[in-house]
Write a protein that holds these residues in place. Structure first.
Motif, PDB file in Angstrom:
ATOM      1  N   GLU A 153       8.003  49.561  44.025  1.00  0.00           N
ATOM      2  CA  GLU A 153       8.928  49.460  42.905  1.00  0.00           C
ATOM      3  C   GLU A 153       8.680  48.097  42.255  1.00  0.00           C
ATOM      4  N   ASP A 154       8.530  48.077  40.940  1.00  0.00           N
ATOM      5  CA  ASP A 154       8.221  46.850  40.231  1.00  0.00           C
ATOM      6  C   ASP A 154       9.484  46.010  40.040  1.00  0.00           C
ATOM      7  N   HIS A 163       7.325  56.630  50.426  1.00  0.00           N
ATOM      8  CA  HIS A 163       8.525  57.312  49.918  1.00  0.00           C
ATOM      9  C   HIS A 163       8.544  57.492  48.394  1.00  0.00           C
ATOM     10  N   LEU A 164       7.566  58.189  47.869  1.00  0.00           N
ATOM     11  CA  LEU A 164       7.535  58.435  46.426  1.00  0.00           C
ATOM     12  C   LEU A 164       8.712  59.317  46.017  1.00  0.00           C
ATOM     13  N   SER A 165       9.454  58.870  45.006  1.00  0.00           N
ATOM     14  CA  SER A 165      10.535  59.702  44.484  1.00  0.00           C
ATOM     15  C   SER A 165      10.351  60.055  43.016  1.00  0.00           C
ATOM     16  N   SER A 166       9.534  59.303  42.276  1.00  0.00           N
ATOM     17  CA  SER A 166       9.372  59.540  40.834  1.00  0.00           C
ATOM     18  C   SER A 166       8.244  60.520  40.557  1.00  0.00           C
ATOM     19  N   SER A 167       8.579  61.661  40.015  1.00  0.00           N
ATOM     20  CA  SER A 167       7.543  62.634  39.642  1.00  0.00           C
ATOM     21  C   SER A 167       6.701  62.147  38.470  1.00  0.00           C
ATOM     22  N   ASP A 168       7.190  61.148  37.706  1.00  0.00           N
ATOM     23  CA  ASP A 168       6.420  60.632  36.580  1.00  0.00           C
ATOM     24  C   ASP A 168       5.133  59.949  37.029  1.00  0.00           C
ATOM     25  N   ALA A 169       5.074  59.511  38.276  1.00  0.00           N
ATOM     26  CA  ALA A 169       3.871  58.849  38.787  1.00  0.00           C
ATOM     27  C   ALA A 169       2.793  59.833  39.217  1.00  0.00           C
ATOM     28  N   LEU A 170       3.111  61.106  39.282  1.00  0.00           N
ATOM     29  CA  LEU A 170       2.175  62.078  39.849  1.00  0.00           C
ATOM     30  C   LEU A 170       0.874  62.213  39.054  1.00  0.00           C
ATOM     31  N   PRO A 171       0.884  62.265  37.718  1.00  0.00           N
ATOM     32  CA  PRO A 171      -0.397  62.358  36.993  1.00  0.00           C
ATOM     33  C   PRO A 171      -1.321  61.172  37.273  1.00  0.00           C
ATOM     34  N   LEU A 172      -0.768  59.976  37.340  1.00  0.00           N
ATOM     35  CA  LEU A 172      -1.560  58.795  37.668  1.00  0.00           C
ATOM     36  C   LEU A 172      -2.163  58.912  39.062  1.00  0.00           C
ATOM     37  N   ALA A 204      20.561  54.722  37.518  1.00  0.00           N
ATOM     38  CA  ALA A 204      20.042  53.979  36.367  1.00  0.00           C
ATOM     39  C   ALA A 204      19.505  52.614  36.772  1.00  0.00           C
ATOM     40  N   SER A 205      20.020  52.067  37.880  1.00  0.00           N
ATOM     41  CA  SER A 205      19.582  50.737  38.324  1.00  0.00           C
ATOM     42  C   SER A 205      18.227  50.771  39.028  1.00  0.00           C
ATOM     43  N   ARG A 206      17.746  51.950  39.411  1.00  0.00           N
ATOM     44  CA  ARG A 206      16.434  52.089  40.067  1.00  0.00           C
ATOM     45  C   ARG A 206      15.612  53.101  39.259  1.00  0.00           C
ATOM     46  N   PRO A 207      15.182  52.750  38.041  1.00  0.00           N
ATOM     47  CA  PRO A 207      14.545  53.717  37.142  1.00  0.00           C
ATOM     48  C   PRO A 207      13.169  54.151  37.627  1.00  0.00           C
ATOM     49  N   ARG A 208      12.763  55.297  37.141  1.00  0.00           N
ATOM     50  CA  ARG A 208      11.451  55.818  37.519  1.00  0.00           C
ATOM     51  C   ARG A 208      10.331  54.874  37.122  1.00  0.00           C
ATOM     52  N   ASP A 209      10.469  54.199  35.976  1.00  0.00           N
ATOM     53  CA  ASP A 209       9.357  53.368  35.530  1.00  0.00           C
ATOM     54  C   ASP A 209       9.103  52.193  36.466  1.00  0.00           C
ATOM     55  N   ALA A 210      10.093  51.824  37.294  1.00  0.00           N
ATOM     56  CA  ALA A 210       9.840  50.802  38.309  1.00  0.00           C
ATOM     57  C   ALA A 210       8.827  51.305  39.328  1.00  0.00           C
ATOM     58  N   GLU A 211       8.974  52.541  39.747  1.00  0.00           N
ATOM     59  CA  GLU A 211       7.981  53.136  40.644  1.00  0.00           C
ATOM     60  C   GLU A 211       6.640  53.316  39.947  1.00  0.00           C
ATOM     61  N   ASP A 212       6.686  53.856  38.746  1.00  0.00           N
ATOM     62  CA  ASP A 212       5.448  54.203  38.046  1.00  0.00           C
ATOM     63  C   ASP A 212       4.580  52.975  37.822  1.00  0.00           C
ATOM     64  N   THR A 213       5.191  51.884  37.381  1.00  0.00           N
ATOM     65  CA  THR A 213       4.442  50.660  37.117  1.00  0.00           C
ATOM     66  C   THR A 213       3.879  50.074  38.403  1.00  0.00           C
ATOM     67  N   ALA A 214       4.670  50.095  39.461  1.00  0.00           N
ATOM     68  CA  ALA A 214       4.195  49.564  40.740  1.00  0.00           C
ATOM     69  C   ALA A 214       3.032  50.389  41.279  1.00  0.00           C
ATOM     70  N   VAL A 215       3.114  51.692  41.177  1.00  0.00           N
ATOM     71  CA  VAL A 215       2.006  52.547  41.628  1.00  0.00           C
ATOM     72  C   VAL A 215       0.759  52.260  40.793  1.00  0.00           C
TER      73      VAL A 215
END
Length: 446
Positions: free
Chosen positions: A188-189, A238-247, A209-220
């Motif tokens: 998480e970024d 422990h991946l929780s953000s599906s937005d990171a999956l294409p990357l 809202a305090s732990r947004p998906r983009d925090a995971e996405d950017t860190a990945v």
């Protein structure tokens, strides 16, 4: 099979070749053969017939916070490994933080091993930790047998285990790549987290809202870039953000040495069902929406996500306050993980072979124990769970072996009951009863 000391029989044995009726021969704690169902049992061999209950390989959980020594009021090796055995888990790998001292030096590792040695009901191994300023400790820890190194990219929640910034990450990862090790990362970024609204209080939507998906996405994204540059092995925890999956999928296709896990709570619980103030559901990164969950399941099915582990992270009940901002973040799941995942997996059309792949064979492979653990085949340790997949039960916190019986699954009806658990051919759990501890301490080199 003439040398067999034990023969286990079931109409449904999950093997690497599929599920079939079979008899499994065991000698000296190892599987010696997987034979036809009606194979003759040698005289003198112990024999167990499980009928239609499923015989599957013991699960391998590579993400467990035992917190022992130092925070044993949260959990401990005795209680954690009993919970594991009751859930069909025969091997767990302990995380390096939340214990005092953390496993960031060889001395810290030796302290933890000494505490665990006489208390383990299942086999236990250890991760090391990568902190700012401990690069010189990484190789000695690796040589002492840790299975890899955990790092945080954002605050861990405990002061003795600070996060790495990008320069420190690069330095640690270069060192670990130099000796062929594995870095596992809480991705998480911190900048995205700091920019997110931090409202606090009992409203789960505010916490989400305090732990947004983009925090995971950017860190990945940053982790993938470092792994690509150094040709290093990295694992996303422990991946929780599906937005990171294409990357993630693109990185794997490009040959980046990347693996990814998710957890039962992300696969079985949704943000929409979390009651306000119910911090037993709090974890970081958080449980997200149902649509996000659907994409995690799809990624498991196609191999973008490699495995499922608990991230068992308990605390005392008083730390689970009704303020999501200040409550301890962690979900206790050791005893319930197999049943929870199976309940949702079967609803989505998956079979037990899939669950075994995600929770046993691939986790054993991640830590380099796939010559010993994670499958019912000759040469492996005789570690098994006997599982009744069609039986159901309602989760009663009082029935859990965890030291603190706070659970996000309370009152849920789950499918699949672990009838017994076997470690190297010895039954260590059956029908709510345990033997004395028989677990061994595992290292990467033995």
């Amino acid at each position: 099979m003439s040398d067999a000391e034990l023969v286990l029989r079931s109409t449904r044995v999950i093997t690497p070749e599929g599920t079939r009726a079979a008899s499994v021969a065991v000698a000296a704690g190892k599987i010696t053969a997987v034979l036809p169902y009606d194979a003759e049992v040698p005289s003198g061999a112990r024999f167990e017939d499980f009928g239609d209950d499923v015989l599957l390989p013991g699960l391998v959980d590579t993400h467990v916070h035992v917190n022992d020594p130092g925070r044993t009021e949260w959990e401990g090796f005795w209680t954690a490994t009993r919970a594991a055995a009751a859930g069909g888990i025969t091997t767990l790998i302990d995380m390096p933080l939340n214990s005092l001292p953390p496993t960031t030096t060889v001395a810290g590792l030796r302290t933890k091993q000494e505490v665990a040695r006489s208390r383990a009901h299942v086999d236990v191994g250890f991760w090391g930790g990568a902190l700012p300023g401990n690069v010189e400790d990484l190789r000695p820890l690796y040589d002492a047998g840790v299975f890899g190194f955990k790092a945080f990219l954002s605050p861990s929640g405990v002061k003795e285990f600070p996060e790495l910034d990008q320069e420190q990450l690069a330095r640690s990862l270069a060192e670990i790549a130099g000796f062929g090790g594995l870095l596992i990362v809480h991705a998480e970024d911190p900048h995205h987290l700091a920019a997110a609204p931090q409202k606090g209080g009992p409203d789960y939507a505010d916490f989400l809202a305090s732990r947004p998906r983009d925090a995971e996405d950017t860190a990945v994204e940053s982790l993938v870039a470092q792994a690509r540059r150094l040709d290093a092995r990295v694992h996303v925890l422990h991946l929780s953000s599906s937005d990171a999956l294409p990357l993630i999928a693109a990185a794997k296709a490009d040959g980046v040495r990347l693996t990814v896990e998710t957890c039962p709570h992300y696969l079985t619980l949704t943000a929409e069902e979390v009651p306000d103030g119910a911090s037993e559901f709090k974890c970081c990164p958080p449980i997200r929406e149902a649509a996000n969950q659907d994409l995690l399941w799809r990624a498991l099915a196609d191999g973008t996500i490699d495995c499922v582990v608990t991230d068992h992270s308990p605390s005392t009940a008083d730390l689970k306050t009704d303020d999501f901002a200040t409550a301890w973040g962690g979900i206790s799941g050791l005893q319930l993980s197999l049943s929870a995942v199976w309940t949702e997996a079967r609803r989505r059309g998956h079979g037990l072979e899939d669950v075994v792949r995600w929770m046993s064979s691939r986790t054993a492979h991640l830590i380099g124990l796939d010559d010993r653990k994670g499958a019912v085949e000759a040469g492996r340790d005789a570690d098994f769970a006997v599982f009744a997949p069609d039986e159901t039960f309602t989760v009663d916190p009082a029935a859990l072996q965890h030291r603190n019986r706070v659970t996000a699954y309370a009152g849920r009806t789950l499918s699949g009951v672990v009838k017994s658990t076997w470690l190297r051919g010895e039954r260590v759990f059956a029908d709510g009863e345990f033997t004395d501890p028989k677990g061994r301490l595992l290292t990467r080199t033995t």
